[in-house]
Design a protein around this motif. Structure first.
Motif, PDB file in Angstrom:
ATOM      1  N   VAL A 129      -0.493   8.251   4.391  1.00  4.38           N
ATOM      2  CA  VAL A 129       0.363   9.171   3.635  1.00  4.38           C
ATOM      3  C   VAL A 129      -0.423  10.409   3.173  1.00  4.38           C
ATOM      4  N   THR A 180      -1.718   3.642   3.029  1.00  6.99           N
ATOM      5  CA  THR A 180      -0.320   3.395   3.411  1.00  6.99           C
ATOM      6  C   THR A 180       0.055   4.208   4.654  1.00  6.99           C
ATOM      7  N   CYS A 190       7.162   8.753   5.542  1.00  6.13           N
ATOM      8  CA  CYS A 190       8.127   9.262   4.551  1.00  6.13           C
ATOM      9  C   CYS A 190       7.934  10.743   4.282  1.00  6.13           C
ATOM     10  N   ALA A 213       5.368  11.779   2.539  1.00  2.00           N
ATOM     11  CA  ALA A 213       4.692  11.803   1.219  1.00  2.00           C
ATOM     12  C   ALA A 213       5.670  12.148   0.082  1.00  2.00           C
ATOM     13  N   ILE A 214       6.800  11.476   0.069  1.00  2.00           N
ATOM     14  CA  ILE A 214       7.844  11.794  -0.921  1.00  2.00           C
ATOM     15  C   ILE A 214       7.330  11.621  -2.354  1.00  2.00           C
ATOM     16  N   CYS A 215       6.757  10.457  -2.630  1.00  2.00           N
ATOM     17  CA  CYS A 215       6.428  10.150  -4.041  1.00  2.00           C
ATOM     18  C   CYS A 215       5.396  11.103  -4.630  1.00  2.00           C
ATOM     19  N   PRO A 216       4.256  11.333  -3.959  1.00  2.00           N
ATOM     20  CA  PRO A 216       3.301  12.293  -4.535  1.00  2.00           C
ATOM     21  C   PRO A 216       3.906  13.684  -4.696  1.00  2.00           C
ATOM     22  N   CYS A 218       2.079   6.837  -4.688  1.00  2.00           N
ATOM     23  CA  CYS A 218       2.690   6.033  -3.626  1.00  2.00           C
ATOM     24  C   CYS A 218       2.542   4.556  -3.976  1.00  2.00           C
ATOM     25  N   TYR A 219       3.582   3.773  -3.728  1.00  2.00           N
ATOM     26  CA  TYR A 219       3.473   2.323  -3.974  1.00  2.00           C
ATOM     27  C   TYR A 219       3.573   1.528  -2.672  1.00  2.00           C
ATOM     28  N   GLY A 220       3.328   2.195  -1.556  1.00  2.00           N
ATOM     29  CA  GLY A 220       3.057   1.465  -0.319  1.00  2.00           C
ATOM     30  C   GLY A 220       4.254   0.940   0.444  1.00  2.00           C
ATOM     31  N   CYS A 221       5.430   1.617   0.339  1.00  2.00           N
ATOM     32  CA  CYS A 221       6.602   1.011   0.986  1.00  2.00           C
ATOM     33  C   CYS A 221       6.542   1.103   2.511  1.00  2.00           C
ATOM     34  N   TYR A 222       5.639   1.919   3.074  1.00  2.00           N
ATOM     35  CA  TYR A 222       5.490   1.939   4.542  1.00  2.00           C
ATOM     36  C   TYR A 222       4.395   0.982   5.026  1.00  2.00           C
TER      37      TYR A 222
HETATM   38  S1  SF4 Z   1       6.082   4.661  -1.856  1.00  2.00           S
HETATM   39 FE1  SF4 Z   1       7.033   4.865   0.147  1.00  2.00          FE
HETATM   40  S2  SF4 Z   1       8.278   6.747  -0.013  1.00  2.00           S
HETATM   41 FE2  SF4 Z   1       6.789   6.802  -1.698  1.00  2.00          FE
HETATM   42  S3  SF4 Z   1       5.026   7.958  -0.856  1.00  2.00           S
HETATM   43 FE3  SF4 Z   1       4.613   5.776  -0.546  1.00  2.00          FE
HETATM   44  S4  SF4 Z   1       5.307   5.357   1.529  1.00  2.00           S
HETATM   45 FE4  SF4 Z   1       6.256   7.291   0.868  1.00  2.00          FE
END
Ligand code: SF4
Ligand code: SF4
Length: 260
Positions: free
Chosen positions: A165, A190, A194, A196-199, A205-209
């Motif tokens: 990410v 991660t 995405c 890098a939506i969250c940053p 990032c909390y690792g959803c990928y």
């Molecule tokens: S938590 Fe998911 S949507 Fe958010 S930055 Fe990480 S990978 Fe992307």
């Protein structure tokens, strides 16, 4: 006339979000329908045709004996099998049962728990059958999914990026939250997907990928601990949608020993 490849979509234990990502593709979906025959997709149509299928998309994890038997039939009927999403590739959030008391959870959710028959674990599809390609995310990115499907119909290797990410985050011109704000961000370990939506929206990032390859979890977690993150804060960060992915599972188990 050239025969179009037959596509099937199957659901196991999951929320349906990754299948919805395919329906969500809208404009690209019309182009896809020109390339493939959608032979089996219960989320979209009651016209469920039997196999064999050229390409199968599998969403969800294996959580019951029936699942374990059905995935063998899906594999037998499918030439190219692609798993989509955190449940199918890593067991999903339901894999958290591995660290809890399953009977207690079932009793707290269902009024008649004696009717519930489930396996003690939630496992990725690849732990049961050979998988030809894995697409990560919770949910998956539908642009990546369409790219993968078009690649398969053209007989070429899917072109899904394998970087973390962080690279996307830098491309967006974000200032790094780890470096400047001491926020625990899993971006460095991660998978990309995405954008890098969250940053970008001011959180870590909390690792959803899922874990990138390779994922240097030990160095990153050591850095987080140096700026004051405790093990009891980091364990839940790693144990979310991809808790049972080996890199996250191993790191969270190591931290849990410190926490206890
Ligand atoms: S938590 Fe998911 S949507 Fe958010 S930055 Fe990480 S990978 Fe992307
Ligand atoms: S904010 Fe997170 S994703 Fe962005 S560069 Fe820093 S560590 Fe990587």
């Amino acid at each position: 006339m050239v025969r179009r490849p037959r596509l099937a979509v199957f659901k196991f234990a999951s929320c349906d979000g990754c299948q919805l990502s395919l329906l969500d593709a809208e404009d690209e979906l019309l182009e896809l329908c020109d390339r493939v025959d959608i032979a089996h997709f219960a989320e979209a149509s009651s016209d469920l045709q039997s196999g064999p299928y050229d390409v199968a998309l599998v969403e969800g994890s294996i959580t019951t004996d029936e699942d374990a038997a059905r995935i063998l039939r899906v594999r037998r009927d499918s030439h190219f099998l692609i798993t989509i999403g955190a449940c199918a590739t890593a067991g999903g959030i339901q894999a958290l049962r591995a660290w809890g008391d399953l009977d207690e959870w079932v009793a707290s959710v269902y009024p008649r728990p004696e009717f519930i028959q489930t396996l003690a674990t939630s496992t990725a599809i690849a732990e049961h059958v050979h998988v030809d390609f894995e697409l990560h995310g919770c949910p998956i990115n539908h642009h990546q999914l369409i790219d993968v499907l078009i690649a398969v119909t053209e007989g070429r290797r899917p072109n899904v990026p394998s970087h973390s990410v962080c690279l996307d985050c830098k491309r967006r011109g974000n200032v790094c939250h780890v470096v400047t704000r001491s926020i625990a961000c899993l971006g460095p370990i991660t998978n990309s997907g995405c954008g890098a939506i969250c940053p970008t929206y001011n959180r870590g990032c909390y690792g959803c990928y899922g874990p990138s390859q390779p994922a240097n979890t030990s160095s990153l977690l050591k850095r987080f601990q140096e700026f004051g993150q405790r093990a009891d804060q980091l364990v839940p960060l790693l144990r979310s949608f991809n808790a049972a992915a080996p890199a996250f599972r191993h790191a969270s188990d190591q931290l849990a020993i410190l926490k206890d």
